[in-house]
Design a protein around this motif. Structure first.
Motif, mmCIF file in Angstrom:
data_model
loop_
_atom_site.group_PDB
_atom_site.id
_atom_site.type_symbol
_atom_site.label_atom_id
_atom_site.label_comp_id
_atom_site.label_asym_id
_atom_site.label_seq_id
_atom_site.Cartn_x
_atom_site.Cartn_y
_atom_site.Cartn_z
ATOM 1 N N LEU A 1 0.833 -1.213 0.000
ATOM 2 C CA LEU A 1 0.000 0.000 0.000
ATOM 3 C C LEU A 1 0.864 1.258 0.000
ATOM 4 O O LEU A 1 0.412 2.335 -0.364
ATOM 5 C CB LEU A 1 -0.930 -0.008 1.220
ATOM 6 C CG LEU A 1 -2.050 -1.054 1.157
ATOM 7 C CD1 LEU A 1 -2.716 -1.201 2.519
ATOM 8 C CD2 LEU A 1 -3.082 -0.686 0.108
ATOM 9 N N LEU A 2 2.135 1.108 0.412
ATOM 10 C CA LEU A 2 3.035 2.273 0.442
ATOM 11 C C LEU A 2 3.724 2.521 -0.903
ATOM 12 O O LEU A 2 4.317 3.582 -1.101
ATOM 13 C CB LEU A 2 4.123 2.076 1.512
ATOM 14 C CG LEU A 2 3.650 1.939 2.954
ATOM 15 C CD1 LEU A 2 4.838 1.738 3.887
ATOM 16 C CD2 LEU A 2 2.878 3.193 3.362
ATOM 17 N N GLY A 3 3.647 1.549 -1.817
ATOM 18 C CA GLY A 3 4.348 1.679 -3.099
ATOM 19 C C GLY A 3 3.819 2.823 -3.961
ATOM 20 O O GLY A 3 4.606 3.644 -4.445
ATOM 21 N N PRO A 4 2.479 2.900 -4.165
ATOM 22 C CA PRO A 4 1.978 3.965 -5.049
ATOM 23 C C PRO A 4 2.327 5.382 -4.575
ATOM 24 O O PRO A 4 2.842 6.169 -5.380
ATOM 25 C CB PRO A 4 0.464 3.697 -5.092
ATOM 26 C CG PRO A 4 0.360 2.214 -4.863
ATOM 27 C CD PRO A 4 1.426 1.903 -3.846
ATOM 28 N N ILE B 1 -6.936 -12.444 -3.512
ATOM 29 C CA ILE B 1 -6.597 -11.998 -2.152
ATOM 30 C C ILE B 1 -7.445 -12.751 -1.121
ATOM 31 O O ILE B 1 -6.959 -13.113 -0.048
ATOM 32 C CB ILE B 1 -6.736 -10.458 -2.045
ATOM 33 C CG1 ILE B 1 -5.620 -9.819 -2.901
ATOM 34 C CG2 ILE B 1 -6.639 -9.978 -0.595
ATOM 35 C CD1 ILE B 1 -5.743 -8.330 -3.122
ATOM 36 N N ASP B 2 -8.672 -13.070 -1.474
ATOM 37 C CA ASP B 2 -9.518 -13.864 -0.566
ATOM 38 C C ASP B 2 -8.924 -15.265 -0.378
ATOM 39 O O ASP B 2 -8.862 -15.791 0.742
ATOM 40 C CB ASP B 2 -10.939 -13.946 -1.139
ATOM 41 C CG ASP B 2 -11.897 -14.644 -0.187
ATOM 42 O OD1 ASP B 2 -11.963 -14.224 0.985
ATOM 43 O OD2 ASP B 2 -12.543 -15.623 -0.606
ATOM 44 N N PHE C 1 -4.776 -5.716 2.504
ATOM 45 C CA PHE C 1 -5.060 -5.857 1.070
ATOM 46 C C PHE C 1 -6.546 -6.220 0.863
ATOM 47 O O PHE C 1 -7.202 -5.715 -0.038
ATOM 48 C CB PHE C 1 -4.214 -6.976 0.427
ATOM 49 C CG PHE C 1 -2.734 -6.668 0.313
ATOM 50 C CD1 PHE C 1 -2.205 -5.447 0.686
ATOM 51 C CD2 PHE C 1 -1.862 -7.628 -0.198
ATOM 52 C CE1 PHE C 1 -0.841 -5.177 0.565
ATOM 53 C CE2 PHE C 1 -0.503 -7.372 -0.335
ATOM 54 C CZ PHE C 1 0.010 -6.148 0.061
ATOM 55 N N TYR C 2 -7.018 -7.124 1.715
ATOM 56 C CA TYR C 2 -8.411 -7.602 1.607
ATOM 57 C C TYR C 2 -9.382 -6.422 1.756
ATOM 58 O O TYR C 2 -10.346 -6.278 1.010
ATOM 59 C CB TYR C 2 -8.650 -8.641 2.705
ATOM 60 C CG TYR C 2 -9.980 -9.320 2.665
ATOM 61 C CD1 TYR C 2 -10.226 -10.357 1.772
ATOM 62 C CD2 TYR C 2 -11.000 -8.953 3.544
ATOM 63 C CE1 TYR C 2 -11.452 -11.000 1.744
ATOM 64 C CE2 TYR C 2 -12.220 -9.591 3.526
ATOM 65 C CZ TYR C 2 -12.441 -10.605 2.623
ATOM 66 O OH TYR C 2 -13.651 -11.240 2.591
ATOM 67 N N GLU C 3 -9.074 -5.546 2.742
ATOM 68 C CA GLU C 3 -9.943 -4.371 2.944
ATOM 69 C C GLU C 3 -9.818 -3.394 1.774
ATOM 70 O O GLU C 3 -10.775 -2.721 1.414
ATOM 71 C CB GLU C 3 -9.561 -3.648 4.237
ATOM 72 C CG GLU C 3 -9.941 -4.407 5.479
ATOM 73 C CD GLU C 3 -9.528 -3.663 6.739
ATOM 74 O OE1 GLU C 3 -9.489 -2.424 6.735
ATOM 75 O OE2 GLU C 3 -9.222 -4.338 7.730
ATOM 76 N N ALA C 4 -8.616 -3.310 1.219
ATOM 77 C CA ALA C 4 -8.394 -2.337 0.134
ATOM 78 C C ALA C 4 -9.053 -2.781 -1.161
ATOM 79 O O ALA C 4 -9.506 -1.957 -1.959
ATOM 80 C CB ALA C 4 -6.890 -2.145 -0.095
#
Ligand SMILES: Cc1cc2nc3c(=O)[nH]c(=O)nc-3n(C[C@H](O)[C@H](O)[C@H](O)COP(=O)(O)OP(=O)(O)OC[C@H]3O[C@@H](n4cnc5c(N)ncnc54)[C@H](O)[C@@H]3O)c2cc1C
Length: 406
Positions: free
Chosen positions: A85-88, A342-343, A363-366
């Motif tokens: 999530l920090l990459g972008p 992801i699930d 990731f799942y929430e995103a």
């Protein structure tokens, strides 16, 4: 990851992006407690590193502080960025700023580019894109837009109520879609305005509580625009061309979402494979149990099919061809494929999938909102279905023999 025939230039950029992810971004992610919001200072440090590695804002022209890479050549780098999530935000390829920068670069005046595009690219400011409105307003059907902008002398006066404006709570500038001609068809009578968030009459009502990781602090705001006055210079692009400009923003932005999320799905599957290769249950490694192997293999196939579809559509955009159907197919397929991957990853990680020591629950929430954001599945399926059915039901365009399916 699965090998594609990306250009040499694209591969070199992605290799540098991968190095940044492995050496800087993922180690930083591991230092943080899952689910917490990172500070602006941490993001700035990561951005400085991305510049060192030569992968900062590759999609933006050099003139405005980017690296001037083509859309296609950025594609594998967007995938790499999505692996955390920090990459972008580190590489400045993060939504919604990435789409807003694209629109400002395409249609901004020199003044708008100087005032907003440059500082956006530098990561000094944030932006929001305000189109969606509460009940009875623009949503899946953007023609229902209620927000208006009326001309008063050489100013425009904006009135409306928006919500789900990503970044809205911290934006310095908002791109607002408003109806500028009440009599025309909405598609020909809306305009995008560049509105400073500090303008009189802009009220950030709240950050709408929501499902989804807030690691990068974007938030999604409810905003009221009450007699907000902006000058003619704040029109972005052409008056009355708002919907065209919105499509110019959303088409590529939908694909870049797909790219980032396929990187996320790929990393989730990689983490899970490593776990299953070590973890035993009922006398053998879980990685040796056929159901686990087949399930992971199916998800790998689907994620890579999504990546292929996205590449095919990106090629069309790069060639300046009509890509509407490809974008809708890519969006609907990639959103489902990445969500399913992801699930599956989360399921096969057992309790570790739910816990926040690993990034997979974030990731799942995103990923879940992705089937709604940028057009719900049904809206994209409607586009694909209309095209499919029109081809087979318009009698004038079909051979008489096949007209009735004989
Ligand atoms: C996390 C997040 C971030 C967002 N960021 C932004 C942003 O930055 N800027 C912005 O302007 N908006 C943003 N949005 C809004 C988003 O684009 C809308 O939520 C989306 O377009 C759906 O609109 P709606 O919520 O009004 O749903 P509605 O229009 O009320 O639709 C509800 C549901 O009805 C179904 N549906 C709709 N049309 C059809 C149909 N033709 N046939 C069958 N079923 C149908 C779909 O399942 C849909 O989800 C964001 C939303 C979320 C959740």
């Amino acid at each position: 990851m699965f090998e594609f025939n990306d250009s040499e230039k694209a591969e070199e950029l992605a290799e540098r992006a991968e190095a940044l992810m492995e050496e800087v971004v993922i180690p930083k992610e591991r230092e943080l407690e899952g689910g917490t919001t990172v500070s602006a200072g941490t993001i700035s440090e990561l951005q400085a590193k991305a510049k060192e590695y030569g992968v900062y804002a590759p999609q933006i022209d050099e003139e405005y502080g980017g690296m001037g890479y083509d859309f296609n050549d950025c594609l594998p780098t967007f995938e790499q960025a999505g692996r955390s999530l920090l990459g972008p935000p580190a590489m400045r390829v993060d939504a919604p700023d990435e789409g807003n920068m694209h629109l400002l670069e395409l249609h901004g005046t020199e003044l708008q580019k100087e005032e907003y595009l440059r500082p956006l690219v530098e990561g000094e400011i944030h932006s929001g894109f305000s189109m969606t409105e509460p009940m009875q307003g623009a949503g899946s059907d953007p023609k229902m837009i209620q927000t208006t902008a009326e001309k008063d002398g050489d100013e425009w006066v904006i009135n409306g109520h928006k919500w789900w404006t990503s970044n809205g709570i911290r934006a310095d500038v908002l791109l607002v879609l408003a109806r500028t001609d009440p009599d025309g068809h909405p598609y020909d009578s809306c305009t995008v305005f560049v509105v400073p968030a500090e303008a009189d009459g802009v009220e950030i009502v709240r950050n709408v509580p929501h499902l989804g990781s807030e690691m990068t602090g974007t938030g999604h705001a409810e905003i009221k625009y009450d007699d907000v006055r902006v000058s003619e210079e704040n029109v972005l692009g052409e008056v009355g061309e708002g919907f065209t400009h919105v499509q110019e923003r959303l088409g590529p932005a939908r694909l870049t979402h797909c790219m980032r999320f396929s990187g996320m799905a790929e990393r989730a599957l990689t983490i899970t494979r490593s776990y299953l290769e070590e973890r035993e249950a009922f006398g053998s490694k879980i990685a040796d149990k056929q159901n686990a192997r087949f399930e992971i293999a199916r998800r790998e196939a689907e994620v890579n099919a999504a990546r292929s579809l996205v590449r095919h559509t990106a090629d069309k955009i790069a060639a300046g061809e009509q890509a509407r159907i490809g974008v809708s197919m890519s969006k609907v397929y990639a959103a489902q494929a990445t969500q399913d991957a992801i699930d599956t990853a989360l399921q096969y990680l057992g309790g570790n999938g739910i816990g926040k020591d690993l990034p997979v629950s974030d990731f799942y929430e995103a990923i879940r909102p992705f089937r709604i954001v940028d057009g719900a599945d049904e809206v994209h399926l409607r586009t694909v279905a209309r095209e499919a059915f029109d081809e087979h039901t318009d009698p004038d365009e079909l051979d008489p023999i096949t007209r009735f399916g004989e």
